[in-house]
Design a protein around this motif. Structure first.
Motif, short mmCIF file in Angstrom:
data_model
loop_
_atom_site.label_atom_id
_atom_site.label_comp_id
_atom_site.label_asym_id
_atom_site.label_seq_id
_atom_site.Cartn_x
_atom_site.Cartn_y
_atom_site.Cartn_z
N VAL A 5 83.49 38.30 24.75
CA VAL A 5 82.20 37.60 25.27
C VAL A 5 81.78 38.03 26.59
CG1 VAL A 5 81.14 35.35 25.44
CG2 VAL A 5 82.62 35.75 23.81
N ALA A 6 82.69 37.95 27.52
CA ALA A 6 82.28 38.08 28.95
C ALA A 6 81.79 39.56 29.15
CB ALA A 6 83.60 37.92 29.95
N LEU A 7 82.28 40.50 28.43
CA LEU A 7 81.68 41.91 28.49
C LEU A 7 80.31 41.92 27.79
CD1 LEU A 7 84.85 44.27 27.64
CD2 LEU A 7 83.85 44.00 29.70
N ALA A 8 80.08 41.32 26.97
CA ALA A 8 78.86 41.16 26.19
C ALA A 8 77.72 40.76 27.03
CB ALA A 8 78.97 40.53 24.91
N VAL A 9 77.98 39.79 27.76
CA VAL A 9 77.38 39.19 28.80
C VAL A 9 77.11 39.87 29.84
CG1 VAL A 9 77.11 37.35 30.45
CG2 VAL A 9 77.90 36.61 28.17
N GLY A 10 78.07 40.58 30.57
CA GLY A 10 77.99 41.51 31.72
C GLY A 10 77.19 42.96 31.32
N TRP A 11 77.29 43.26 29.93
CA TRP A 11 76.51 44.49 29.71
C TRP A 11 74.94 44.05 29.55
CZ3 TRP A 11 76.40 49.72 29.10
CH2 TRP A 11 75.64 50.02 28.38
N ALA A 12 74.69 43.01 29.02
CA ALA A 12 73.43 42.40 28.79
C ALA A 12 72.58 42.44 30.56
CB ALA A 12 73.14 40.99 28.21
N VAL A 13 73.50 41.99 31.40
CA VAL A 13 72.92 41.73 32.62
C VAL A 13 72.87 43.10 33.38
CG1 VAL A 13 73.66 41.06 35.23
CG2 VAL A 13 74.09 39.39 33.00
N MET A 14 73.58 44.14 33.04
CA MET A 14 73.68 45.34 33.75
C MET A 14 72.64 46.11 33.26
SD MET A 14 75.78 45.96 35.94
CE MET A 14 77.39 45.10 36.80
N LYS A 15 72.36 45.81 31.84
CA LYS A 15 71.14 46.72 31.19
C LYS A 15 69.73 46.09 31.69
CE LYS A 15 70.56 46.29 26.69
NZ LYS A 15 70.85 46.44 25.17
N ASN A 16 69.76 44.87 31.78
CA ASN A 16 68.74 44.38 32.57
C ASN A 16 68.24 44.74 33.74
OD1 ASN A 16 66.25 42.15 32.07
ND2 ASN A 16 67.37 41.37 33.92
N ARG A 17 69.35 45.11 34.65
CA ARG A 17 68.99 45.51 35.83
C ARG A 17 68.80 47.08 36.02
NH1 ARG A 17 73.82 42.36 39.28
NH2 ARG A 17 72.82 39.98 38.99
N ASN A 18 69.54 47.70 35.18
CA ASN A 18 69.60 49.12 35.05
C ASN A 18 69.19 49.35 33.79
OD1 ASN A 18 70.49 49.51 37.95
ND2 ASN A 18 71.98 48.43 37.10
N PRO A 19 68.15 49.61 33.05
CA PRO A 19 67.78 49.92 31.78
C PRO A 19 68.27 51.24 31.23
CG PRO A 19 65.73 48.89 32.68
CD PRO A 19 67.04 49.29 33.73
N HIS A 20 68.46 52.15 32.38
CA HIS A 20 68.80 53.75 32.07
C HIS A 20 70.34 53.85 31.65
CE1 HIS A 20 70.37 53.39 36.14
NE2 HIS A 20 71.22 54.25 35.91
N ILE A 21 71.18 52.84 31.72
CA ILE A 21 72.37 52.88 31.58
C ILE A 21 72.68 52.91 30.07
CG2 ILE A 21 73.19 51.66 33.66
CD1 ILE A 21 74.26 49.25 32.07
N ALA A 22 71.63 52.59 29.37
CA ALA A 22 71.99 52.40 27.87
C ALA A 22 71.41 53.68 27.13
CB ALA A 22 71.15 51.34 27.16
N GLU A 23 71.03 54.60 28.10
CA GLU A 23 70.79 56.29 27.40
C GLU A 23 72.04 56.96 27.65
OE1 GLU A 23 67.69 57.53 30.01
OE2 GLU A 23 66.35 55.77 29.81
N ARG A 24 72.12 57.76 26.60
CA ARG A 24 73.28 58.85 26.41
C ARG A 24 72.90 59.86 27.79
NH1 ARG A 24 77.15 59.27 22.52
NH2 ARG A 24 76.81 58.04 20.61
N ARG A 25 74.07 60.22 28.18
CA ARG A 25 73.79 61.22 29.24
C ARG A 25 74.79 62.68 28.66
NH1 ARG A 25 75.56 56.88 33.62
NH2 ARG A 25 73.59 55.63 33.85
#
Length: 472
Positions: A444-464
């Motif tokens: 649960v903590a990771l899911a919340v953390g990922w949502a927060v990080m993705k909101n601040r840095n949308p590019h992190i959800a892109e494959r590199r």
């Protein structure tokens, strides 16, 4: 959509200060820790002599995992190896989860090692509270890790050298007792102790299999050589050598040592909360032997905690480099060590000090079960990433690694099924089940953390696209 480039590589700024002898000894030391010296006592009490078979079985699976990791490391050697491969082959979210979970594994493993070290100090100084010893060790090792990677490597080299020399010495002395019959244990020492007391499986095969969860904890840290890739002088040569010698380390340090100990002393004399090595040499009656062995197992605990501090700082920096953690973790100090990440990790390891104050008798069980669950997740990600990588190589999309795993992805599938089975055993065991509750909260903590990080840095959800050039 064009894949975004990684703007900062996790290796950038690190000092390649780990030589071949240090990487080799880190790999050896990673296979000898508190899981063997301390955890084996409880496992012997549950499984009897069959615990030898359980360590051997788990060792085979660990070798499959390490060869899968080795193939990936030589395809692309990077410091945040497990997270990087999960990121590449499964997607950014899995890289995020793997990096943070491996970090958690080492934080709680550090707690376990501090707990074990404090218990060993009781051998000489029973009046010192566990939490005091744990706190002192925490502060000293913190200082070692802040100085430089060379100091870390040198300290770890000598820690591991003590462990290796001691275990070989224990085996030689034990064989002497068995063949020559000297010492207080000479009259009762015999290979027949492996089956004479209610058989090789005294509590049934089921009870033996249930120890696999504890046995797997003993192997946590063998994958640490993957974290050293970004700071090794010559990863293309040192990493394969470190991985290929793993079977010999398992045969000698686990199977060999336990064969000798359980032949010298019958299994019914061992119990949880006591090192079987200390007990065995106390039984032999050699002057100062038990104290010397206690010093060795203390060294093993401190060695593993030292490695934990090293790896947590590097993993946090890898996450920060990929915008999956606060950017403060990406900074290196003047000595080229990730000081902020190490400091935060050590502060959280301090929870282990609190556990030693509140529940000293349960502290070791709680933290080892959580560490095992986190370690199993990491190993699963290595295996799944390897399976995906081999599919890419077979399809011609990716370059072949110069260090291919035998059997291709077949043994990765075998190891993956084994780990799933061990997870089921953890769920069945009422004492170890607590780690699954922690895992649910962590998810649960990771899911919340990922949502927060993705909101601040949308590019992190892109494959590199990874940089495929070798790291020199």
């Amino acid at each position: 959509m064009t894949s975004a480039k990684v703007t900062q590589t996790p290796e950038e700024g690190y000092e390649r200060g780990l030589g071949s002898r240090q990487v080799q000894m880190i790999a050896i030391g990673g296979a000898i820790g508190v899981g063997l010296f301390m955890g084996a006592g409880a496992n012997i009490a549950k499984a009897g002599p069959s615990i030898i078979l359980m360590y051997a079985l788990a060792g085979v699976v660990i070798f499959f995992i390490m060869r899968a990791l080795g193939e990936l490391l030589l395809y692309r050697p990077v410091s945040g190896s497990f997270a990087e491969y999960a990121r590449e082959f499964l997607g950014p979210f899995f890289g995020f989860v793997t990096g943070w979970t491996y970090w958690l594994m080492w934080v709680v493993t550090g707690m376990a090692e501090l707990t074990a070290a404090a218990i060993y100090i009781h051998f000489w100084f029973p009046e010192i509270p566990q939490w005091v010893s744990a706190l002192v060790f925490l502060v000293v090792l913190f200082g070692v890790n802040l100085i430089s990677v060379k100091i870390f490597g040198e300290v770890e080299f000598w820690f591991s050298m003590i462990k290796v020399t001691a275990i070989i010495g224990m085996i030689v002395i034990g064989l002497g007792v068995l063949t020559l019959g000297f010492s207080d244990a000479g009259d009762t020492a015999a290979v027949s102790n492996l089956w004479s007391h209610d058989g090789f499986f005294p509590n049934g095969i089921g009870s033996s299999l249930m120890t696999l969860q504890g046995v797997m904890f003993a192997y946590l840290a063998v994958e640490l050589v993957g974290v050293t890739a970004g700071e090794s002088e010559n990863p293309e040569k040192t990493l394969p050598k470190a991985i290929n010698t793993l079977p010999w380390r398992i045969i000698v340090f686990y199977v060999g040592a336990l064969l000798v100990i359980l032949s010298v002393v019958k299994w019914t004399e061992f119990s949880a909360g006591e090192s079987p090595f200390v007990h065995a040499f106390g039984k032999i009656g050699i002057p100062l032997a038990a104290g010397i062995v206690n010093f060795v197992v203390l060294t093993a605990a401190l060695s593993s905690c030292n490695s934990g501090m090293y790896s947590t700082g590097r993993m946090l920096r890898d996450l920060a480099a990929n915008s999956e953690a606060p950017q403060a973790f990406s900074k290196l100090n003047a000595r080229k060590t990730p000081a902020v990440g190490i400091t935060v990790s050590v502060a959280l390891m301090g929870i282990g000090v609190i556990l030693n104050y509140v529940v000293p008798e349960k502290a070791f069980l709680y933290v080892t079960s959580v560490a095992t669950a986190a370690g199993i997740w990491t190993w699963m990600m290595i295996l799944i990433s390897h399976i995906r990588y081999r599919a890419g190589v077979d399809a011609g999309r990716l370059p072949a690694s110069p260090f291919p795993a035998p059997g291709g992805s077949l043994f990765s599938w075998v190891a993956l099924l084994f780990l799933i089975g061990v997870t089921g055993m953890i769920a069945y065991d009422k004492d170890a089940r607590i780690c699954l509750y922690v895992a649910a909260g962590w998810a649960v903590a990771l899911a919340v953390g990922w949502a927060v990080m993705k909101n601040r840095n949308p590019h992190i959800a892109e494959r590199r696209e990874p940089e495929l050039e070798k790291i020199g």
